[in-house]
Write a protein that holds these residues in place. Structure first.
Motif, short mmCIF file in Angstrom:
data_model
loop_
_atom_site.label_atom_id
_atom_site.label_comp_id
_atom_site.label_asym_id
_atom_site.label_seq_id
_atom_site.Cartn_x
_atom_site.Cartn_y
_atom_site.Cartn_z
N GLU A 1 0.84 -1.20 0.00
CA GLU A 1 0.00 0.00 0.00
C GLU A 1 0.87 1.26 0.00
O GLU A 1 0.59 2.23 -0.71
N HIS A 2 1.93 1.24 0.79
CA HIS A 2 2.84 2.38 0.84
C HIS A 2 3.49 2.60 -0.52
O HIS A 2 3.63 3.75 -0.97
N PHE A 3 3.88 1.52 -1.18
CA PHE A 3 4.49 1.64 -2.51
C PHE A 3 3.51 2.28 -3.49
O PHE A 3 3.88 3.18 -4.26
N VAL A 4 2.25 1.86 -3.45
CA VAL A 4 1.25 2.41 -4.37
C VAL A 4 1.03 3.89 -4.09
O VAL A 4 0.94 4.71 -5.02
N ASN A 5 0.95 4.26 -2.82
CA ASN A 5 0.68 5.65 -2.47
C ASN A 5 1.84 6.59 -2.77
O ASN A 5 1.63 7.75 -3.13
N GLU A 6 3.06 6.09 -2.62
CA GLU A 6 4.21 6.97 -2.70
C GLU A 6 4.99 6.90 -4.01
O GLU A 6 5.54 7.89 -4.47
N ARG A 7 5.07 5.69 -4.64
CA ARG A 7 6.00 5.55 -5.76
C ARG A 7 5.41 4.90 -7.00
O ARG A 7 6.05 4.84 -8.03
N TYR A 8 4.17 4.45 -6.92
CA TYR A 8 3.64 3.65 -8.00
C TYR A 8 3.51 4.43 -9.31
O TYR A 8 3.84 3.93 -10.39
N VAL A 9 3.02 5.67 -9.22
CA VAL A 9 2.76 6.46 -10.43
C VAL A 9 4.02 6.66 -11.25
O VAL A 9 3.99 6.64 -12.49
N THR A 10 5.16 6.83 -10.59
CA THR A 10 6.41 7.09 -11.31
C THR A 10 7.26 5.83 -11.46
O THR A 10 8.39 5.89 -11.93
N ALA A 11 6.70 4.69 -11.05
CA ALA A 11 7.47 3.44 -11.11
C ALA A 11 7.64 2.96 -12.55
O ALA A 11 6.91 3.37 -13.47
#
Length: 969
Positions: free
Chosen positions: A61-71
């Motif tokens: 969940e933290h990955f999706v909220n913080e870094r997913y869009v630019t992953a």
């Protein structure tokens, strides 16, 4: 993954293990590959522990909220595959995941949805729908995902940014266009297929329908196919509450008022035709409560539509809707009058809104008047206590009933606003009939009658606070009821709740006795005997003490001939006893204080002369002084701490009782007119001895301070000879908390006597300052947060002390100190403007500086201070707002800045161009931030030309710009 760290996720983990797990959680969140480790653990089913699975989903969940869009797209695809793989695993698992794990997974799906749909994951819903064929586990997750999407995208209780709102609206538009029909069809099939085999799944689906109906096309749900199925579910025990909630959500849908009326009417007709409402003979209370809630929704939505139609001047639509509302009133009356309070409460909003309609209509027809009367009769009945109500040990049921009564009172007050005569007449009828025969009535009926009379006091407005002047049509019924109340003897009822309510009502209508004072003696007697202050129940005794005080204070001019009789009757209740004798007193110490106040009031208003008044007061105070003189030596010599506290508290109570008698006096004039000032000065002579007490200083000193506060008010100049010795003792052995409680007394003395006490203040000023400084410098443990708070409070008290001196024209107290002390005090004020993070304290300090400038600034002022202004004060006006802690978005800080701007304005008023020259040639150049020539010129021009208000606004913009340049550099 770190197996040792994961041990901290177990139910029986130690605090150390939990901290290790938390640290590992943070490590995985920040790590580039931490989420991948968790994804692998989830898809490979490495762990059986539910808390570890939840932990892994949290990292994702933290990955999706913080870094997913630019992953990287590959990582985005990996996460999508992880979720779908986990979902496939659920369909084949032999054991169902815990609900909290499924909900967390559903939340992760919803976050992926708002990031990827429809562009990166256009098949989001079709992928989920294909899984429905696999089994119930997949259906459960599908429904949970839909609920999670509603929370993220639709839920109106969650505040969204404008950007998020635009995104959510676009998502809903895309769903309406692409998939809503398929989703609706799936819901129908789930409801139909699982209503018997898995009712929990069907209930979850009904919840989904309820939340989505608010924004999808209503015709997709409000049709023969769906409504027929929902009606069928109303006949299935395990489904009908959920189906009822679903119907409620359908009628709550926002729509055009005409269409809304048609929808509500069609749903209502279906429910009535099927025999669902009214619920004839239904014994399931929970289901009836749901039907009551549904009826409330029906009524409130129709009323909302009516209001919109009236506002838009659609008279035909408004009339049709009003007729629809009227047809629902039998349901309202039935549910509101239900014996179960929860069921009744569920339609209270409908009842309130209907009364609002009647108010808006104004002139009512016979039918509407009859409806209002019916509502009132239901309320009067529902106000009644249940006979099982436990007055002595209130549990959850009792607390809920008290809250229910508050809701009924809102309706009662609204009905009184609608038709005062109707309410007054109905209550009059109940009160007169019940109290006229109270001995043969149930106590619940008697209590209700008295309470209704009490409630009238707020429901019917009084003219200038008096219910007994003005229109006789209103005043006479209340007078009749009060006569009945005080003459019926109901105050002697065997149930203490009735007795207590009688006293509450008597005091609420205390002005009645001004009009009919012949009733006062009878009420006085009840207060003084076993119906009031000596009642067998402690609650009645305690409350009676307070109410008796109010009664006496409001009617004191009618009591001049009763003084000695009242004092005689309460004499034994005034005795201060040690609680260790095994015989607890009738009244608590707090209750006893009220009676001492009564004693002071009735002595003041008695018909006897000053000499007699002094004798009466001395008779009251003499036992207190004796008690003090007896216990004070014992306290001084006592070694047992527990007994020290006991003696100190009794001594403090004795002083408080003396202080409380002075509440009858508001000035020196009133106390001298009564000739009793020596009673208080003699007591002060005695009580000041307590300042030397070797034990329990905090308890005893607090009571002496309070007594001095009262004496400053009552004795005025006569108290001054006692102040120096009091101050000297109160400054000894002081701690931060003691000092900041002492400072308000000093400030009160300064504000009261001003220049009269200049000489005294000059003598004690530096000892006070030195004592405060010494206490503030005492070391304290870092973990002692209370000590830190006490010191901060004391610092604020110190500056309030200086401000009080400045505001009361006592500045010579400071100016006549020796020069080092003088400069020390002024520097403490300037430093605080720069170093203190508290904006309230900063504002106080700038206010002090302004007063000093107004008194000592300019060419005719104090030369030493003029140098001080240019060396310290002016720089502080710029350095303070530039501090990192000076937050210009905070309202209190902005007020502090405004005070700093007034300081500069005051200096300019005194020194004019000298200030401008100093700013341009020295001040701006020495600041820790660069001020360019244009900005400096603009500031000087604003200082010279703007009025105070506009200059404050300019300063705020100036320092906002200056702080930005500091941040940029």
């Amino acid at each position: 993954m770190n197996e040792q760290a994961l041990e901290g996720l177990g139910s029986f983990a130690t605090a150390e293990d939990r901290n290790r797990a938390l640290a590992y959680f943070e490590q995985l969140k920040q790590s580039d590959n931490g989420w991948k480790l968790c994804a692998e653990a989830i898809t490979q089913g490495v762990y059986e522990n539910d808390h570890i699975k939840f932990f892994c989903f949290q990292v994702l969940e933290h990955f999706v909220n913080e870094r997913y869009v630019t992953a990287d797209p590959a990582d985005q695809q990996l996460l999508k595959q992880t979720l779908m793989t986990w979902l496939h695993m659920q369909t084949m698992a032999t054991q169902e995941e815990k609900s909290f794990v499924r909900n967390k997974a559903a939340q992760l799906f919803s976050l992926m949805f708002i990031n990827d749909y429809p562009h990166r994951w256009p098949t989001f819903f079709s992928d989920l729908l294909q899984m429905l064929q696999v089994g119930e586990a997949a259906i459960d997750m599908y429904l949970r995902v839909l609920l999670a999407i509603d929370t993220e995208v639709v839920d109106r209780e969650i505040i969204h940014t404008q950007e998020e709102t635009l995104r959510n609206n676009q998502l809903k538009d895309d769903m309406r266009e692409r998939c809503i029909q398929d989703l609706v069809n799936s819901w129908f099939q789930i409801l139909k297929n699982y209503e018997s085999s898995n009712p929990e799944l069907a209930c979850l689906c009904l919840e989904v329908v309820g939340v989505y109906v608010s924004w999808i096309d209503i015709s997709l749900i409000a049709n023969e196919r769906f409504v027929g199925l929902l009606l069928h579910h109303l006949s299935i025990d395990v489904l009908r509450e959920s189906a009822c909630d679903c119907f409620h959500e359908i009628i709550e849908k926002g729509m055009d008022p005409v269409a809304k009326t048609e929808l509500v009417e069609s749903v209502t007709k279906v429910l009535q035709d099927s025999g669902v409402i009214p619920p004839s003979g239904e014994e399931d209370i929970d289901f009836v409560a749901k039907l009551s809630k549904l009826t409330n929704g029906i009524g409130c939505n129709l009323i909302s539509s009516w209001q919109k139609l009236v506002k838009s001047k659609n008279s035909v639509g408004a009339l049709n809707t009003l007729q629809a509302i009227d047809s629902k009133l039998p349901l309202l009356f039935m549910f509101l009058g239900h014996e179960d309070d929860d069921i009744s409460l569920a339609v209270s909003e409908f009842a309130r809104d209907y009364i609002g309609i009647l108010k808006q209509i104004g002139t009512l027809n016979e039918s509407q008047i009859a409806n209002a009367q019916r509502l009132l009769l239901i309320l009067l009945d529902k106000f009644r206590y249940d006979e099982t109500y436990n007055f002595d040990a209130q549990g959850e049921d009792e607390i809920m009933f008290i809250d229910y009564r508050r809701q009924l009172k809102v309706l009662f007050d609204n009905l009184a606003q609608l038709n005062q005569d109707m309410v007054l007449s109905s209550v009059h009828s109940v009160v007169m009939e019940t109290l006229g025969h109270w001995r043969s009535k149930k106590f619940t009926d008697v209590e209700l009658a008295v309470r209704l009379l009490y409630l009238l006091g707020e429901a019917i407005p009084a003219k200038e606070g008096n219910h007994f002047v003005g229109d006789s049509a209103r005043t006479e019924p209340i007078k009749e009821m009060m006569r009945m109340l005080v003459s019926s003897g109901v105050v002697g009822h065997s149930h203490w709740a009735v007795t207590l309510q009688v006293y509450e009502t008597v005091v609420r209508y205390e002005r009645f006795f001004n009009h009919e004072p012949q009733h006062i003696p009878d009420i006085l007697v009840t207060f003084l005997d076993d119906r009031g202050l000596r009642h067998r129940h402690p609650t009645v005794r305690s409350r009676s003490a307070y109410l008796f005080t109010r009664f006496i204070k409001s009617l004191k001019h009618h009591l001049s001939n009763f003084t000695e009789e009242i004092l005689k009757r309460i004499q034994d209740l005034l005795i201060i006893v040690l609680p260790e004798n095994g015989h607890p007193p009738l009244l608590t110490t707090d209750d006893q204080l009220f009676l001492y106040e009564v004693a002071g009031v009735i002595i003041t208003c008695s018909a006897v002369g000053p000499e007699k008044k002094q004798i009466l007061l001395r008779n009251v105070l003499a036992p207190i002084i004796d008690k003090f003189n007896t216990l004070y030596p014992k306290l001084c010599s006592e070694t047992d701490e527990q007994r020290q506290v006991l003696f100190a508290e009794i001594i403090a109570h004795a002083i408080a009782c003396t202080s409380r008698t002075s509440k009858a006096f508001h000035s020196q004039l009133t106390i001298k007119q009564c000739g009793i000032e020596t009673c208080y000065t003699d007591a002060l002579d005695v009580f000041l001895r307590a300042l030397d007490v070797p034990h329990q200083l905090g308890i005893v000193h607090a009571s002496v301070r309070q007594y001095l506060h009262r004496m400053v008010v009552c004795l005025e100049e006569d108290v001054l000879p006692y102040v120096p010795v009091a101050v000297e003792h109160l400054l000894k052995k002081s701690e931060a908390r003691d000092l900041h409680k002492f400072m308000p007394l000093i400030n009160q003395i300064i504000s009261k006597f001003k220049k009269t006490i200049i000489r005294f203040l000059q003598a004690v000023f530096m000892p006070i300052v030195r004592t405060i400084d010494t206490v503030l410098k005492q070391p304290a443990e870092e973990a002692d947060t209370q000590a830190t708070i006490d010191k901060q409070t004391l610092r604020r008290c110190y500056f309030q002390f200086l401000q009080c001196i400045a505001m009361n024209d006592c500045l010579e107290v400071i100016s006549h100190q020796e020069q080092p002390c003088f400069e020390e005090v002024l520097l403490s004020v300037v430093r605080a403007t720069i170093e203190e993070p508290d904006p309230v304290m900063i504002k106080t300090c700038f206010n002090i500086l302004k007063r000093l400038i107004e008194s000592w600034g300019g060419n005719g002022g104090m030369p030493l201070f003029r140098d001080f202004i240019y060396k310290y004060v002016i720089p502080a006006c710029f350095l303070a707002p530039l501090q990192k802690t000076f937050d210009l978005t905070d309202a209190q800080t902005v007020m502090a800045l405004a005070e700093a701007s007034t300081v500069l304005k005051s200096i300019y008023t005194k020194d004019g161009l000298n200030l401008i020259q100093f700013l341009q040639t020295e001040c701006f150049l020495s600041l820790p931030v660069h001020v360019d020539t244009d900005s400096a010129q603009a500031f000087c021009q604003a200082l010279q030309e703007m009025d105070g208000k506009n200059f404050k606004g300019f300063c705020k913009m100036f320092f906002e710009s200056a702080k930005k340049s500091v941040i940029a550099s």
